[in-house]
Design an enzyme around this catalytic site. Sequence first.
Site, PDB file in Angstrom:
ATOM      1  N   MET A 103       0.129   1.030   5.277  1.00 43.26           N
ATOM      2  CA  MET A 103      -0.542   1.208   6.558  1.00 43.26           C
ATOM      3  C   MET A 103      -1.721   0.250   6.651  1.00 43.26           C
ATOM      4  O   MET A 103      -2.258  -0.222   5.649  1.00 43.26           O
ATOM      5  CB  MET A 103      -1.001   2.652   6.734  1.00 43.26           C
ATOM      6  CG  MET A 103      -2.008   3.149   5.736  1.00 43.26           C
ATOM      7  SD  MET A 103      -2.400   4.903   6.038  1.00 43.26           S
ATOM      8  CE  MET A 103      -3.506   5.245   4.668  1.00 43.26           C
ATOM      9  N   SER A 118       0.857  -1.182   0.000  1.00 44.25           N
ATOM     10  CA  SER A 118       0.000   0.000   0.000  1.00 44.25           C
ATOM     11  C   SER A 118       0.897   1.237   0.000  1.00 44.25           C
ATOM     12  O   SER A 118       1.652   1.443  -0.949  1.00 44.25           O
ATOM     13  CB  SER A 118      -0.951  -0.031   1.198  1.00 44.25           C
ATOM     14  OG  SER A 118      -1.835   1.068   1.177  1.00 44.25           O
ATOM     15  N   HIS A 131      -2.835  -1.138  -3.139  1.00 42.75           N
ATOM     16  CA  HIS A 131      -3.991  -0.285  -2.881  1.00 42.75           C
ATOM     17  C   HIS A 131      -3.895   0.997  -3.714  1.00 42.75           C
ATOM     18  O   HIS A 131      -3.005   1.821  -3.492  1.00 42.75           O
ATOM     19  CB  HIS A 131      -4.060   0.093  -1.397  1.00 42.75           C
ATOM     20  CG  HIS A 131      -4.238  -1.082  -0.492  1.00 42.75           C
ATOM     21  ND1 HIS A 131      -3.893  -1.043   0.843  1.00 42.75           N
ATOM     22  CD2 HIS A 131      -4.726  -2.334  -0.712  1.00 42.75           C
ATOM     23  CE1 HIS A 131      -4.170  -2.212   1.401  1.00 42.75           C
ATOM     24  NE2 HIS A 131      -4.667  -3.014   0.478  1.00 42.75           N
ATOM     25  N   ASP A 133      -4.130  -5.106   6.022  1.00 47.89           N
ATOM     26  CA  ASP A 133      -4.598  -5.945   4.921  1.00 47.89           C
ATOM     27  C   ASP A 133      -3.515  -6.946   4.525  1.00 47.89           C
ATOM     28  O   ASP A 133      -2.360  -6.586   4.325  1.00 47.89           O
ATOM     29  CB  ASP A 133      -4.967  -5.063   3.719  1.00 47.89           C
ATOM     30  CG  ASP A 133      -5.592  -5.855   2.584  1.00 47.89           C
ATOM     31  OD1 ASP A 133      -6.155  -6.933   2.860  1.00 47.89           O
ATOM     32  OD2 ASP A 133      -5.503  -5.404   1.426  1.00 47.89           O
TER      33      ASP A 133
END
Length: 378
Positions: free
Chosen positions: A309, A188, A215, A312
């Site tokens: 962060m 991410s 992401h 996931d």
Amino acid sequence: MIRLLVVDDSALMRRLLGGVFAGEPDFEVAFARDGVEALEAIAARRPDVMTLDVQMPRMDGLACLDRVMLENPLPVVMLSSLTEAGAEATMEALRLGAVDFIGKPAGAASLSIDALAPRLVEKVRAAAGARLRRSHRLAERVRLRAGLSAAGNAPPRSPQPTPARAGPLPRLAAPPGAPPGLVLVGCSTGGPTALDALLGPLPTDFPWPILIAQHMPANFTGPLARRLDRLCALTVEEVTRPVPLRPGHAYVGRGDADLILGLRAGGPVAMAAPSDPARRWHPSVDRMVDSAMEHIPAAALVGVLMTGMGSDGAAAMARLRGAGGHTIAEAEETAVVWGMPGELVRAGGADAVLPLDGIAPALAALLGAPEGARGARR
């Protein structure tokens, strides 16, 4: 207190963004109208983090970012237009050293800022605590300082970066027999430059396909895949339709959707599925890993969880390891944000915890693939 510098040529956007952070007790906000004012404010105020618009007069956001990252590096979150041109500019900003980005409100900004505010605050707060890679653009910084020193105008010396600990490679045995397995990569915040470092050393004939859940919004994953394809020996493509998996290929999940594995008559395929509303981040790393485990034996799967962060991917990769698969977490010392890999480590789900530059050699050793040269396919 987090010292934030908001850089935008629009008085309305400065007012709206200032209002968002004025409601947060841990932010102290200053403003600049363009890149020139931003450089002056950085020298005077020493902010902890900066939001930066791209299109501005006198000095635009990319030119300003380039100066900042070479002269006085600090975490930067770009405010990006949700257009193809805006996505390409964002990819360039991430290459220059920006930590993260968020789509800038379009149309009636005053109506959409409330919906944007929670994610914006979260991203800026995470960026303020991000670890900038000291090796990023190091050669350019050294050349700049050498030039200034020769001119008798050298900036204050900064500590020299220390190389990340290489650490031992994981002692993993490649699963026996065909068909080949899969490498599952999740990332991410800080992910695009981490993907450069991961995919760049891998050769054209890397034996297993690689699925990537990064992401990002939908308008940005296509430019990301095209950029990686230009830089890497592997063939890299965005998944917008069912795609048969092939060795030597990496598949980037489409933003605002989820990347899942399915089976067709000819074998496994990567597919873009509508995003699961029960999951917060998309493409979802957890969903990608779980779908792979439905169709491929765990022993033929390798999960790699890198900077980002949140959490996931941590739960699914911990399950993968428990089922007999292999997992690698990026080490805290190189991760821009040690959220996702840190959660995997804390859950006891990582076979190996490696600095970023150790992950590609570990994969090559695991699968018996020699490391390739960046751009070898071209």
